[in-house]
Write a protein that holds these residues in place. Sequence first.
Motif, mmCIF file in Angstrom:
data_model
loop_
_atom_site.group_PDB
_atom_site.id
_atom_site.type_symbol
_atom_site.label_atom_id
_atom_site.label_comp_id
_atom_site.label_asym_id
_atom_site.label_seq_id
_atom_site.Cartn_x
_atom_site.Cartn_y
_atom_site.Cartn_z
ATOM 1 N N ARG A 125 0.811 -1.217 0.000
ATOM 2 C CA ARG A 125 0.000 0.000 0.000
ATOM 3 C C ARG A 125 0.844 1.265 0.000
ATOM 4 O O ARG A 125 0.343 2.330 -0.350
ATOM 5 N N SER A 126 2.102 1.152 0.402
ATOM 6 C CA SER A 126 2.984 2.310 0.291
ATOM 7 C C SER A 126 3.378 2.565 -1.157
ATOM 8 O O SER A 126 3.889 3.640 -1.484
ATOM 9 N N VAL A 127 3.136 1.566 -2.030
ATOM 10 C CA VAL A 127 3.475 1.694 -3.441
ATOM 11 C C VAL A 127 2.240 2.037 -4.277
ATOM 12 O O VAL A 127 2.313 2.859 -5.203
ATOM 13 N N MET A 128 1.080 1.424 -3.950
ATOM 14 C CA MET A 128 -0.135 1.674 -4.716
ATOM 15 C C MET A 128 -1.354 1.321 -3.866
ATOM 16 O O MET A 128 -1.372 0.264 -3.234
ATOM 17 N N PRO A 129 -2.384 2.176 -3.839
ATOM 18 C CA PRO A 129 -3.588 1.872 -3.071
ATOM 19 C C PRO A 129 -4.281 0.618 -3.589
ATOM 20 O O PRO A 129 -4.223 0.294 -4.782
ATOM 21 N N THR A 356 3.834 -2.772 18.627
ATOM 22 C CA THR A 356 3.811 -2.121 17.324
ATOM 23 C C THR A 356 5.226 -1.752 16.905
ATOM 24 O O THR A 356 6.102 -1.521 17.740
ATOM 25 N N VAL A 357 5.431 -1.710 15.600
ATOM 26 C CA VAL A 357 6.729 -1.380 15.027
ATOM 27 C C VAL A 357 6.513 -0.398 13.884
ATOM 28 O O VAL A 357 5.405 -0.236 13.376
ATOM 29 N N ASP A 358 7.568 0.256 13.481
ATOM 30 C CA ASP A 358 7.476 1.237 12.404
ATOM 31 C C ASP A 358 7.308 0.543 11.052
ATOM 32 O O ASP A 358 7.995 -0.424 10.743
ATOM 33 N N THR A 359 6.382 1.067 10.243
ATOM 34 C CA THR A 359 6.195 0.633 8.858
ATOM 35 C C THR A 359 6.027 1.901 8.017
ATOM 36 O O THR A 359 5.864 2.997 8.563
ATOM 37 N N PRO A 360 6.038 1.780 6.689
ATOM 38 C CA PRO A 360 5.812 2.966 5.858
ATOM 39 C C PRO A 360 4.466 3.645 6.124
ATOM 40 O O PRO A 360 4.301 4.820 5.822
ATOM 41 N N ASP A 361 3.508 2.899 6.683
ATOM 42 C CA ASP A 361 2.197 3.466 6.992
ATOM 43 C C ASP A 361 2.037 3.793 8.471
ATOM 44 O O ASP A 361 0.915 3.904 8.976
ATOM 45 N N ASP A 436 -11.375 -9.076 -4.693
ATOM 46 C CA ASP A 436 -11.503 -7.658 -4.465
ATOM 47 C C ASP A 436 -11.622 -7.405 -2.977
ATOM 48 O O ASP A 436 -12.549 -7.826 -2.313
ATOM 49 N N GLY A 437 -10.680 -6.677 -2.481
ATOM 50 C CA GLY A 437 -10.678 -6.390 -1.061
ATOM 51 C C GLY A 437 -10.119 -7.502 -0.217
ATOM 52 O O GLY A 437 -10.110 -7.415 0.988
ATOM 53 N N GLY A 438 -9.638 -8.572 -0.828
ATOM 54 C CA GLY A 438 -9.122 -9.683 -0.047
ATOM 55 C C GLY A 438 -7.732 -9.445 0.421
ATOM 56 O O GLY A 438 -7.136 -8.422 0.270
ATOM 57 N N GLY A 439 -7.171 -10.431 1.057
ATOM 58 C CA GLY A 439 -5.805 -10.343 1.512
ATOM 59 C C GLY A 439 -5.744 -10.050 2.993
ATOM 60 O O GLY A 439 -6.653 -10.300 3.740
ATOM 61 N N PHE A 440 -4.646 -9.476 3.406
ATOM 62 C CA PHE A 440 -4.436 -9.233 4.810
ATOM 63 C C PHE A 440 -5.155 -7.971 5.240
ATOM 64 O O PHE A 440 -4.740 -6.874 4.923
ATOM 65 N N GLY A 441 -6.208 -8.123 5.974
ATOM 66 C CA GLY A 441 -6.941 -6.958 6.442
ATOM 67 C C GLY A 441 -6.071 -6.064 7.280
ATOM 68 O O GLY A 441 -5.454 -6.502 8.224
ATOM 69 N N GLY A 442 -6.044 -4.808 6.927
ATOM 70 C CA GLY A 442 -5.244 -3.859 7.674
ATOM 71 C C GLY A 442 -3.760 -3.922 7.385
ATOM 72 O O GLY A 442 -2.993 -3.207 7.973
ATOM 73 N N GLY A 443 -3.346 -4.777 6.455
ATOM 74 C CA GLY A 443 -1.928 -4.883 6.153
ATOM 75 C C GLY A 443 -1.482 -3.834 5.183
ATOM 76 O O GLY A 443 -2.211 -2.923 4.820
ATOM 77 N N ASP A 444 -0.259 -3.960 4.728
ATOM 78 C CA ASP A 444 0.310 -2.979 3.825
ATOM 79 C C ASP A 444 0.104 -3.341 2.360
ATOM 80 O O ASP A 444 0.294 -2.527 1.495
ATOM 81 N N PHE A 445 -0.209 -4.596 2.096
ATOM 82 C CA PHE A 445 -0.210 -5.044 0.707
ATOM 83 C C PHE A 445 -1.639 -5.229 0.246
ATOM 84 O O PHE A 445 -2.342 -6.082 0.739
ATOM 85 N N GLY A 446 -2.085 -4.423 -0.703
ATOM 86 C CA GLY A 446 -3.488 -4.472 -1.114
ATOM 87 C C GLY A 446 -3.640 -4.922 -2.556
ATOM 88 O O GLY A 446 -2.767 -4.738 -3.366
ATOM 89 N N GLY A 447 -4.767 -5.499 -2.861
ATOM 90 C CA GLY A 447 -5.013 -5.890 -4.237
ATOM 91 C C GLY A 447 -6.022 -7.003 -4.334
ATOM 92 O O GLY A 447 -6.567 -7.466 -3.360
ATOM 93 N N GLY A 448 -6.280 -7.422 -5.522
ATOM 94 C CA GLY A 448 -7.189 -8.524 -5.752
ATOM 95 C C GLY A 448 -6.586 -9.453 -6.764
ATOM 96 O O GLY A 448 -5.515 -9.215 -7.278
ATOM 97 N N GLY A 449 -7.222 -10.561 -7.049
ATOM 98 C CA GLY A 449 -6.532 -11.459 -7.941
ATOM 99 C C GLY A 449 -7.327 -12.599 -8.464
ATOM 100 O O GLY A 449 -8.463 -12.460 -8.844
ATOM 101 N N PHE A 450 -6.650 -13.775 -8.488
ATOM 102 C CA PHE A 450 -7.168 -14.935 -9.201
ATOM 103 C C PHE A 450 -8.596 -15.242 -8.784
ATOM 104 O O PHE A 450 -8.858 -15.475 -7.635
#
Length: 450
Positions: A125-129, A356-361, A436-450
């Motif tokens: 998500r730091s690269v693309m919403p 908690t630890v530092d992330t780009p978000d 759509d909207g799947g993946g790690f909820g609240g994580g940094d990596f967003g997207g949809g797919g297969f």
Amino acid sequence: MDRIRRTSPLRVVLALLAAVLVPVLALAPAAGATPRADSVGEVAAALREGPVYVDPRAAGRLSGADAKDLTDKIKKSDKPVFIAVLPKAREFPPGNLLQDLRAQVGDRGVYGVVLGDRFAAGADRSVMPQGRVNDLRRSAEGTGGDTKAKLDRFVDGATADARGDAPASWNGGTDRGMGGGYVLGALVVLLLLGAGGGFLVRGRARKRRAERERAELEKLRPVVDEDITAFGEELDRIGFDPQASGSDDAMRADYTRAIDSYDDAKQKMDAARGPGEVRPVTESLEDGRFALATLEARRAGEPLPERRMPCFFDPRHGPSTEDVRWAPPGGTERTVPVCAADAARLRYGEEPMARTVDTPDGRRPYWEAGPVYGPWAGGYFGGGILPGLLAGTLLGSALGPWGYGDYGDGGFDGGFGDGGFGDGGGDDFGTGGFGDGGGFGGGDFGGGGF
């Protein structure tokens, strides 16, 4: 008398080259062939060398020339866009393929994967919403079944909108997805070896690896330093005097063990040269905290604590006291060891005091911050149980069969299809698995797919 014929050094060199190259050429694949990947890790290794990888079993979907065009386009943009074209095969299980690939590449970016006749995409998500990733995927799929057209459209959009720079490892890397120049490669290797260049190549590879490990270590250092400082403060807080009248040998032994663990952790961290050397540091801290808990129980006249893993939510809380069922937002339940304070919070419907630890978000719980924290967490919890505690997360994937090898940064959502790809399932931290909207909820990596 026959005249003696002199042979020039050049003729000798050419003869030697021919003697070596003939069998090499006989055994080498045709130009443009690509090494087959038998695991996600091998695909990740190829993507660390160049932005496009095409498995030879999927070469019918994207030619070598088309792969080169995509590679040139991505490199020219200097954007972190990764493309893999893979066959539908047992070694590429779709359930967590996109996340596992991202974890093992270890670089933030936009990832597109063709698996058989299906397409998935995701991005840190730091690269693309996440929404934009979904838009790009749907737009690419709108081109129909042609893989070249699909990837061209996806790469055009991704390189235009992605934030960040291409990984430095692509500079001078080998684009294995485009095929290998085996003849030229053999010549170069022979010449390098003849001139002692083989040592230079290996030296440069070692230097790049050392630089990478130093960078990964520096990401971990603030977290480990916080842990060491917190343990030192705990030692000061208890105010134990080994010479006091109420102190006995057992108490002094516990205190000595805690002090030694503290000193050992500091020394190991000072000597650490790579992320893999962080695990012994947190192992020492875990041992020291248990010794401290034992000491405090003796002083209070209470039963000695059972040797348990630290609190899952924050190892600085000390040894856990019980196991509870817990689920992250949008994820599935799992059993985790927790301290008494966090167990009470959960019983009252409150959020645990997560580390908690530092992330780009910004600051996020460590299990949402990426596989860079694998060795840190492994020292506290061990490699056997932690992957189960973190099943479906980027950190959990990094602690799988490939161990603690690559530590990226950032989380990653996205995957294959709405609710899974083929027979592959979703992930534990997601909302419906891949889609759509799947993946790690609240994580940094967003997207949809297969």
